[in-house]
Design a protein around this motif. Sequence first.
Motif, short mmCIF file in Angstrom:
data_model
loop_
_atom_site.label_atom_id
_atom_site.label_comp_id
_atom_site.label_asym_id
_atom_site.label_seq_id
_atom_site.Cartn_x
_atom_site.Cartn_y
_atom_site.Cartn_z
N GLN A 150 0.83 -1.20 0.00
CA GLN A 150 0.00 0.00 0.00
C GLN A 150 0.87 1.26 0.00
OE1 GLN A 150 -2.52 -0.46 3.45
NE2 GLN A 150 -4.00 -1.74 2.35
N GLY A 151 1.90 1.27 0.84
CA GLY A 151 2.79 2.42 0.91
C GLY A 151 3.55 2.64 -0.39
N ALA A 152 4.01 1.56 -0.99
CA ALA A 152 4.72 1.67 -2.28
C ALA A 152 3.80 2.24 -3.35
CB ALA A 152 5.27 0.32 -2.69
N LYS A 153 2.56 1.81 -3.38
CA LYS A 153 1.60 2.31 -4.36
C LYS A 153 1.33 3.80 -4.15
CE LYS A 153 -0.93 -1.92 -5.43
NZ LYS A 153 -2.24 -2.62 -5.35
N GLN A 154 1.43 4.26 -2.91
CA GLN A 154 1.20 5.67 -2.59
C GLN A 154 2.45 6.52 -2.72
OE1 GLN A 154 -0.55 5.49 1.32
NE2 GLN A 154 -2.41 4.51 0.57
N GLY A 155 3.55 5.91 -3.14
CA GLY A 155 4.79 6.66 -3.36
C GLY A 155 5.69 6.78 -2.13
N GLU A 156 5.34 6.10 -1.04
CA GLU A 156 6.13 6.23 0.18
C GLU A 156 7.51 5.59 0.10
OE1 GLU A 156 3.71 5.00 3.51
OE2 GLU A 156 2.03 6.20 2.80
N ALA A 157 7.76 4.77 -0.90
CA ALA A 157 9.08 4.15 -1.07
C ALA A 157 9.87 4.79 -2.20
CB ALA A 157 8.92 2.65 -1.31
N ASP A 158 9.35 5.85 -2.76
CA ASP A 158 10.03 6.49 -3.90
C ASP A 158 11.44 7.00 -3.54
OD1 ASP A 158 7.80 5.95 -5.38
OD2 ASP A 158 7.15 8.04 -5.58
#
Length: 78
Positions: free
Chosen positions: A66-74
């Motif tokens: 979920q976090g990756a999809k929201q850009g939190e791992a960018d």
Amino acid sequence: MGHIYNGMPAKDLGSEGWHKPWSGTNGGSCVEAMKLGDGRVALRQSTDPDGPALIYTTHEIEKFIQGAKQGEADFLLA
């Protein structure tokens, strides 16, 4: 299968059921994932299939995706 724990040798989880969901044009060096019977997820490095497996709960994997999809791992790409 015996006790499953974080950092255990991935080979102890067997060779069946591993998938390469993130494989690309990197020459085959990628993360492989396996859904375990109790719902947890094991990850291993494809170039070291006998190396350590990281074991995550369903909740941990869900939050990561979920976090990756929201850009939190960018930040990992910068």
